[in-house]
Design an enzyme around this catalytic site. Structure first.
Site: not given
Ligand code: GUN
Length: 290
Positions: A96, A119, A52
């Site tokens: 995460q 997200d 990322k």
């Protein structure tokens, strides 16, 4: 049979995002800024967050990774999230997953301001998505839709069988494909489905997202089906430098010859997911979604 090239499509979209970012900065704006929170030292999570970061620098974003030890408290993490929610220099952030067992993923998720939830995991974004309202879409479902669009794969009236009912892949992709514009008839299969193989055999489009390596075999697939493989199971391998390799949820070699289209693992859905995160972050910087 066409092997869907997620790397190629991702490269094309990455260029488009980079051009957009360049324009945005030329208009006098600061670069879009994505923050990732990484708790503990899960190997796969470290790899994903590394990807990322690299993707951010490739498209001209600013990125920050906040790394914390596995033994931080939930209260501490909630405090960090509150800071990011309030920070005008942060457009979007992700926590995460997975988190250490003593931290509730649900409480953490619910603490994220939906306007920065790139997200697309918060209840507000999930609800907006289901209602067909503008929302940050979760990365994997959005990546799948981009691939279907790029390859001009017909979805209207097709029977799509989704294997797996997770919050981040199975249920959202099933919902999205049933919406107007995609117009699939959707069936979700899961661990309690009776005679799963016969159900999957009726699928014009099969999305394998159950997380079991090579679960889908040739006998489960109708001739000419489109097969999208979301699985990424790490297995030991003596043929790679890292000592492991990735397997999809589909037994590629035997399933591929029966398909009209199929995604490989790696190089199919995977590269698209990061693009979706970049798209969401750019939208968050533009303040154009919510
Ligand atoms: N862990 C596995 N996939 C994801 C993802 O898309 N987002 C986050 N935050 N964690 C993950």
């Amino acid at each position: 049979m066409t092997i869907i090239d997620g790397k190629e499509v991702a490269a094309k979209l990455r260029k488009e995002i980079a051009a957009d970012v360049k324009d945005w900065k030329e208009q006098g704006n600061r670069p879009p800024h994505l923050v990732a929170i990484l708790v503990g030292n899960d190997g796969a999570s470290q790899t994903y967050v590394g990807h990322k970061e690299r993707a951010c620098s490739e498209v001209g974003f600013r990125s920050t990774v906040l790394r914390f030890e596995a033994d931080i408290t939930e209260e501490f993490l909630l405090g960090e999230i509150a800071k990011l929610n309030a920070d005008p220099e942060v457009d979007g952030f992700i926590v995460q997953l997975p988190l250490p067992k003593h931290i509730s993923e649900q409480r953490i998720n619910e603490a994220i301001d939906f306007r920065k939830d790139v997200d697309g995991f918060t209840p507000v974004n999930t609800g907006r998505m289901m209602l067909g309202l503008p929302a940050y879409l979760p990365a994997t479902p959005d990546g799948i839709l981009e691939l279907l669009k790029h390859y001009k794969i017909e979805t209207a009236g097709k029977h799509c069988v989704v294997i797996g009912r997770s919050n981040i892949v199975g249920r959202p992709i099933a919902n999205l494909l049933s919406q107007k514009g995609w117009d699939c008839t959707v069936t979700i299969c899961h661990s309690r489905t009776k005679d799963l193989a016969s159900v999957v055999r009726t699928g014009d489009i099969v999305i394998a997202a159950l997380g079991k390596a090579e679960f889908v075999t040739a006998d489960m697939i109708k001739e000419g089906a489109v097969v999208i493989d979301v699985g990424i199971t790490r297995v030991p391998s003596d043929k790679t430098k890292s000592g492991w390799k990735l397997l999809g949820d589909v037994k590629f070699d035997e399933v591929a010859p029966k398909c009209s289209y199929i995604t490989p693992v790696p190089g199919g859905v995977g590269p698209m997911t990061i693009i979706s995160l970049m798209k969401n972050t750019l939208k968050a910087a533009h303040k154009e979604v919510l």
